[in-house]
Design an enzyme around this catalytic site. Sequence first.
Site, PDB file in Angstrom:
ATOM      1  N   ASN A  46       0.827  -1.211   0.000  1.00 22.29           N
ATOM      2  CA  ASN A  46       0.000   0.000   0.000  1.00 22.29           C
ATOM      3  C   ASN A  46       0.864   1.265   0.000  1.00 22.29           C
ATOM      4  O   ASN A  46       0.608   2.226  -0.735  1.00 22.29           O
ATOM      5  CB  ASN A  46      -0.904   0.029   1.230  1.00 22.29           C
ATOM      6  CG  ASN A  46      -2.062  -0.940   1.145  1.00 22.29           C
ATOM      7  OD1 ASN A  46      -2.331  -1.526   0.105  1.00 22.29           O
ATOM      8  ND2 ASN A  46      -2.755  -1.124   2.257  1.00 22.29           N
ATOM      9  N   ARG A 362     -11.144  -3.947 -14.045  1.00 22.38           N
ATOM     10  CA  ARG A 362      -9.956  -4.745 -13.715  1.00 22.38           C
ATOM     11  C   ARG A 362     -10.290  -6.202 -14.002  1.00 22.38           C
ATOM     12  O   ARG A 362     -11.185  -6.765 -13.386  1.00 22.38           O
ATOM     13  CB  ARG A 362      -9.549  -4.580 -12.242  1.00 22.38           C
ATOM     14  CG  ARG A 362      -9.155  -3.157 -11.871  1.00 22.38           C
ATOM     15  CD  ARG A 362      -8.513  -3.089 -10.493  1.00 22.38           C
ATOM     16  NE  ARG A 362      -8.396  -1.721 -10.024  1.00 22.38           N
ATOM     17  CZ  ARG A 362      -7.413  -0.888 -10.364  1.00 22.38           C
ATOM     18  NH1 ARG A 362      -6.475  -1.294 -11.192  1.00 22.38           N
ATOM     19  NH2 ARG A 362      -7.375   0.343  -9.890  1.00 22.38           N
ATOM     20  N   ARG A 392      -5.660   2.111 -13.085  1.00 22.43           N
ATOM     21  CA  ARG A 392      -4.267   2.246 -12.688  1.00 22.43           C
ATOM     22  C   ARG A 392      -3.628   0.900 -12.334  1.00 22.43           C
ATOM     23  O   ARG A 392      -4.166   0.128 -11.547  1.00 22.43           O
ATOM     24  CB  ARG A 392      -4.147   3.207 -11.493  1.00 22.43           C
ATOM     25  CG  ARG A 392      -2.702   3.537 -11.136  1.00 22.43           C
ATOM     26  CD  ARG A 392      -2.611   4.470  -9.959  1.00 22.43           C
ATOM     27  NE  ARG A 392      -3.059   5.810 -10.294  1.00 22.43           N
ATOM     28  CZ  ARG A 392      -4.023   6.458  -9.656  1.00 22.43           C
ATOM     29  NH1 ARG A 392      -4.650   5.873  -8.658  1.00 22.43           N
ATOM     30  NH2 ARG A 392      -4.366   7.673 -10.009  1.00 22.43           N
ATOM     31  N   HIS A 422     -15.974   3.423 -14.325  1.00 24.21           N
ATOM     32  CA  HIS A 422     -15.702   2.653 -13.110  1.00 24.21           C
ATOM     33  C   HIS A 422     -16.872   1.738 -12.747  1.00 24.21           C
ATOM     34  O   HIS A 422     -16.777   0.941 -11.823  1.00 24.21           O
ATOM     35  CB  HIS A 422     -15.409   3.633 -11.962  1.00 24.21           C
ATOM     36  CG  HIS A 422     -14.942   2.989 -10.701  1.00 24.21           C
ATOM     37  ND1 HIS A 422     -15.714   2.936  -9.556  1.00 24.21           N
ATOM     38  CD2 HIS A 422     -13.771   2.356 -10.396  1.00 24.21           C
ATOM     39  CE1 HIS A 422     -15.050   2.321  -8.600  1.00 24.21           C
ATOM     40  NE2 HIS A 422     -13.870   1.961  -9.077  1.00 24.21           N
ATOM     41  N   TYR A 455     -12.178  -9.635  -1.896  1.00 25.58           N
ATOM     42  CA  TYR A 455     -12.914  -8.417  -1.552  1.00 25.58           C
ATOM     43  C   TYR A 455     -14.361  -8.768  -1.239  1.00 25.58           C
ATOM     44  O   TYR A 455     -14.944  -9.667  -1.846  1.00 25.58           O
ATOM     45  CB  TYR A 455     -12.925  -7.421  -2.723  1.00 25.58           C
ATOM     46  CG  TYR A 455     -11.593  -6.908  -3.191  1.00 25.58           C
ATOM     47  CD1 TYR A 455     -10.395  -7.272  -2.578  1.00 25.58           C
ATOM     48  CD2 TYR A 455     -11.529  -6.037  -4.272  1.00 25.58           C
ATOM     49  CE1 TYR A 455      -9.181  -6.790  -3.032  1.00 25.58           C
ATOM     50  CE2 TYR A 455     -10.312  -5.547  -4.738  1.00 25.58           C
ATOM     51  CZ  TYR A 455      -9.141  -5.933  -4.107  1.00 25.58           C
ATOM     52  OH  TYR A 455      -7.946  -5.454  -4.569  1.00 25.58           O
ATOM     53  N   ARG A 551     -14.083   2.515   4.978  1.00 25.09           N
ATOM     54  CA  ARG A 551     -12.897   1.660   5.070  1.00 25.09           C
ATOM     55  C   ARG A 551     -11.605   2.458   4.985  1.00 25.09           C
ATOM     56  O   ARG A 551     -10.659   2.218   5.714  1.00 25.09           O
ATOM     57  CB  ARG A 551     -12.911   0.625   3.948  1.00 25.09           C
ATOM     58  CG  ARG A 551     -11.789  -0.406   4.071  1.00 25.09           C
ATOM     59  CD  ARG A 551     -11.506  -1.096   2.763  1.00 25.09           C
ATOM     60  NE  ARG A 551     -10.743  -0.252   1.860  1.00 25.09           N
ATOM     61  CZ  ARG A 551     -10.890  -0.233   0.543  1.00 25.09           C
ATOM     62  NH1 ARG A 551     -11.803  -0.976  -0.026  1.00 25.09           N
ATOM     63  NH2 ARG A 551     -10.145   0.554  -0.210  1.00 25.09           N
ATOM     64  N   HIS A 579     -15.218  -3.724   0.300  1.00 28.69           N
ATOM     65  CA  HIS A 579     -15.205  -3.010  -0.975  1.00 28.69           C
ATOM     66  C   HIS A 579     -16.594  -2.556  -1.426  1.00 28.69           C
ATOM     67  O   HIS A 579     -16.729  -1.725  -2.315  1.00 28.69           O
ATOM     68  CB  HIS A 579     -14.573  -3.916  -2.039  1.00 28.69           C
ATOM     69  CG  HIS A 579     -14.240  -3.235  -3.322  1.00 28.69           C
ATOM     70  ND1 HIS A 579     -14.969  -3.420  -4.481  1.00 28.69           N
ATOM     71  CD2 HIS A 579     -13.253  -2.360  -3.638  1.00 28.69           C
ATOM     72  CE1 HIS A 579     -14.442  -2.698  -5.454  1.00 28.69           C
ATOM     73  NE2 HIS A 579     -13.397  -2.040  -4.979  1.00 28.69           N
TER      74      HIS A 579
END
Length: 672
Positions: A46, A362, A392, A422, A455, A551, A579
Amino acid sequence: MSLTSTEYYNRDVSWLRFNHRVLQEAADMRNPLYERIKFLAIFSSNLDEFFKVRVSAIRQIKTLDKGLRKKLITKPNKLLKKIKKEVNLQQEEFGNIFREQIIPELKKEGIELINYTQFSKTQQQFAKAYYKENIAGELTLNTNDSAETEFFIENEKLYLASVHNEQLVVFKVPTISGRFVVFPAENNTHYITFVDDILKYHLTEVYPKNTFHSVKVSRDAELYIDNEYSGNLLEKIKNSLGNRNTGQVTRMLVDRHASEDLLDELKDELNVNDTDVVLGGTYHNFKDFFGFPNPTETKLSLPSVSPIRNKELSAYKSMFSAISDKDRLLYFPYESFDHVSELLEEAAADENVTKIKITLYRVAKESRVTNALIEASKNGKEVTVFMEAKARFDEQNNIKWGKILEEKGAKVIYSYPGIKVHSKVLYIERVENEIPVQYGYIGTGNFNEKTATLYTDFCLMTKREKITSELAQVFQVLERKIIIPKSKKLLISPFTSRSTFLELIDQEIKNIKDGKEAYIILKLNSLQDPKMIDALYEASNAGVQIELLVRGICCLVPGIEGQSENISIKSVLGQFLEHARVYIFANGGNEKMYIGSADWMTRNLDHRIEVITPILDADMHQQLRTYVQWQLDDTVKGRIIDAKQKNAYVPQDEHAIHSQEKAYAEVLKMNA
């Protein structure tokens, strides 16, 4: 946003406080040993990304005109110093956890992590043989004494450095065979060393008077093309990916025992200043601990959670029949993502299916989802895939799959300049009784088989025309057939999400003033948008009770009199990454609930295509409400987010509630 404001908490410092919660999991003795090691790896990974992306962005702001700079960040230098101070404190805590907790506990399990000075005679011979076989052929010397060769340190790679005869000497640590080396066991003890130490042992023979210290750099990983409107965006992304390895250094992490001479040489060669230097421990790249070996026969991790097949869906021969009968909800990772893959596979083979449209943000490297889309194309379906090439660190994989899908006959639409897609949505058109019928899927997480096991996410599968017809409009926008969708049920960013959420908050304020039931419950990954925060402050001042589950980043400051005394915030961090996004409004007793892909960040509300759906099925509504309530009540993995974001654990009584364990137990019971 000011760093000292009581109105907003700085987003970057808040992110660091989230990563501190990850560090808390590494220190939590209730977690099995190898789970705690995994959280050290997550913390390290992270932090690397934070420096590659956020710190890079702040440094770029420093180069802008002062007037424009003030609009973005008031004092970037002050923020960078505050970030460095917080990171240094966390690195120190990280080191203490590793040295004082993890190493002794490994020893109790018969595992010793040793350095090159501790090698036995037998281990020294093993190290020499390992070096000759696995390292010698890969080793390259990097110095600053050559006018012909430019000194360069690669992004996030490991290096050992020293100053020899007034020259900087740097070796890249080869990790092609892994970061850790397991020695043959001796006296019922398993010995493990870093590959760094195998190299250090060799270097003591070559440079007997030198001590080598570890160093690594993080480089600017932003592509800086999001808002470029000219030319071929896909080609720009392809051409820019290599820049990540050569971008400006945003952090130089060095062993704290390094000499001043070595630090000065490195700073000079890498063009960094003291603000960019972070003094760390002897070893870097702790994200490699994701692969830390367990040579014992003892289970030192949490038992794996096997996703459960949904009993009701499995009773049907056709997913279309199951969805036709009623709306369907899946809760990952507790329930199996296989149902989603099977829906696409059935659609690919079904002769009555004419169209499949999907957004991919993704994608897994090996994917049943993309394989089903390929099969659908082969079978003559009209397959449209919106592939977000600006996701990304997944750009390359997404571009690869886009090319494959195009070659197999699918229509692939890539990123638009200035906006990311997204949303996680799927649209299927099927002919039933000679009439085209629409099926829809709206999720909070990606169409990714791997992350669906890591997730927590929800998805809705529905045949409701009021929802599917609006979902069709989303794809018409993506295909540039219409400019603005007309939606009454779905919330669609950047068109209606912000305005609808503000209307829902205003309604709660009106209801509390009218003596009606009024509250707001939000489960988000991040809360940053000032206008949404101001609206929540206004609702709090009106007396609306607001409970938030956040979160990660949280810029709202709770518990301030006259601002936010009716707002409480908790954060749950456990085995799985939370998530899902859920939005709940009392609505005067007729509760409204939504799920979707959008956080309350400016980028999600104004600069991304996001899709948020109401939950209209009463059973599903109650089910989701229960899951959210367990998180609000979590006394095992819950933290209190106060005005200073101290991350205190929720006080635990005799009735401990572990929301993730309860959710899995409930899924097991429902599908028994």
